[in-house]
Write an enzyme that holds these catalytic residues in place. Structure first.
Site, short mmCIF file in Angstrom:
data_model
loop_
_atom_site.label_atom_id
_atom_site.label_comp_id
_atom_site.label_asym_id
_atom_site.label_seq_id
_atom_site.Cartn_x
_atom_site.Cartn_y
_atom_site.Cartn_z
CG ASN A 9 -1.70 1.25 1.41
OD1 ASN A 9 -1.89 2.00 0.44
ND2 ASN A 9 -2.19 1.49 2.62
CE LYS A 11 0.51 3.71 5.04
NZ LYS A 11 0.18 3.90 6.42
CG HIS A 94 -5.75 1.92 5.28
ND1 HIS A 94 -5.32 2.83 6.21
CD2 HIS A 94 -4.68 1.11 5.02
CE1 HIS A 94 -4.04 2.59 6.50
NE2 HIS A 94 -3.64 1.55 5.79
CD GLU A 96 -2.99 5.63 6.79
OE1 GLU A 96 -3.02 5.77 5.55
OE2 GLU A 96 -2.00 5.14 7.39
CD GLU A 166 -3.38 -2.50 7.29
OE1 GLU A 166 -2.32 -2.78 6.75
OE2 GLU A 166 -3.95 -1.41 7.17
N GLY A 172 2.55 2.20 10.50
CA GLY A 172 3.48 3.31 10.32
C GLY A 172 4.19 3.73 11.59
CB SER A 211 5.49 -1.75 11.68
OG SER A 211 5.04 -0.43 11.90
C1 PEP Z 1 -0.56 0.25 5.80
O1 PEP Z 1 -0.39 1.31 5.20
O2 PEP Z 1 -1.57 -0.39 5.63
C2 PEP Z 1 0.50 -0.22 6.68
C3 PEP Z 1 0.36 -1.37 7.27
O3 PEP Z 1 1.61 0.61 6.83
P1 PEP Z 1 3.03 0.23 7.48
O4 PEP Z 1 3.46 -1.09 6.89
O5 PEP Z 1 3.92 1.35 7.12
O6 PEP Z 1 2.81 0.09 8.96
#
Ligand code: PEP
Length: 253
Positions: A9, A11, A94, A96, A166, A172, A211
């Protein structure tokens, strides 16, 4: 036996020049099974993904989709438009978008329906905040997010979807769920789906996101209910992303 799947992803990151280097490296990488890896790019770059990934084993998709098919919905992008750019996947729900755009679980379910109707595979995200985890509400929060999809979208749609756990506190932040923490929630999700349809639960892919890096991917992906990863930051650098893909497809690496 479920196959593994890794999605990157991006983003709101990328540029034509940076994407070209990244996509070319992914397209040329050996050992990626067809359909096993996808990149999820911002809308303007989907044509570039199509140009550079067509004919490779790597798929591509988007990060959001409208519930509408066409019309007066300024700023929205429909599933059929994504399909025209060769997308196979789209992320819905997601954290976000839930947090910053007020997306409810009901809307997320409707987006999953719209995606499937258009011929796309939705990657439906669920996850708890740190506060929810610390107050012992992980399962109730995820159960509620999931139930909206199981009942509003229905099991036919779930059967054509990928699920992603997630934890919001791990996205992040550099803090990853331990393999045991991930497995506990993935197993909960699978049991919840099994409550509606055992066959669907057995087959549905459940990705872990938060992460994920080359150094932790192998341990996470070897848990029985972790079917791969949804990767943010580490998907922006070809070598880092390919190390994660390697952990999915060459488990002993
Ligand atoms: C994400 O954007 O869904 C995500 C899991 O980001 P990261 O791997 O940077 O934590």
């Amino acid at each position: 036996m479920r196959s593994k799947f890794v999605a990157g992803n991006w983003k709101m990151n990328g540029s034509l020049a940076a994407n070209e280097a990244l996509l070319s490296a992914l397209a040329a990488a050996p050992g990626i099974p067809r359909g096993g890896v996808a990149v999820l790019a911002p809308f303007p770059y989907l044509g570039q993904c199509a140009d550079l990934l067509r004919g490779s084993t790597v798929s591509w998709g988007a990060q959001d989709v409208s519930v509408h098919e066409s019309g007066a919905y300024t700023g929205e992008v429909s599933g059929s438009m994504l399909l025209e750019f060769g997308c196979r996947f789209v992320v819905v729900g997601h954290s976000e978008r839930r947090a910053m755009h007020g997306e409810t679980s009901e809307l997320v379910a409707r987006k999953a329906v719209a995606a499937v109707k258009a011929g796309l595979t939705p990657i439906v995200c669920v996850g708890e905040t740190l506060q929810e985890r610390e107050s012992g509400r992980t399962q109730s929060v995820i159960g509620e997010q999931l139930d909206a999809v199981l009942s509003t979208a229905g099991m036919e749609v779930v059967g054509k979807s990928i699920l992603a756990y997630e934890p919001v506190w791990a996205i992040g932040t550099g803090k990853t769920a331990t393999p045991a923490q991930a497995q506990e929630v993935h197993s909960f999700i699978r049991r919840r789906v099994a409550g509606k349809d055992a066959g669907c639960a057995e087959g549905v892919l459940i990705l872990y996101g938060g992460s994920v890096k080359g150094s932790n991917a192998g341990a996470l992906f070897s848990e029985p209910d972790v079917d791969g990863g949804l990767v943010g930051g580490a998907s922006l650098v070809a070598a880092d992303f390919l190390e994660i893909c390697k952990a999915a497809f060459v488990p002993s690496a």
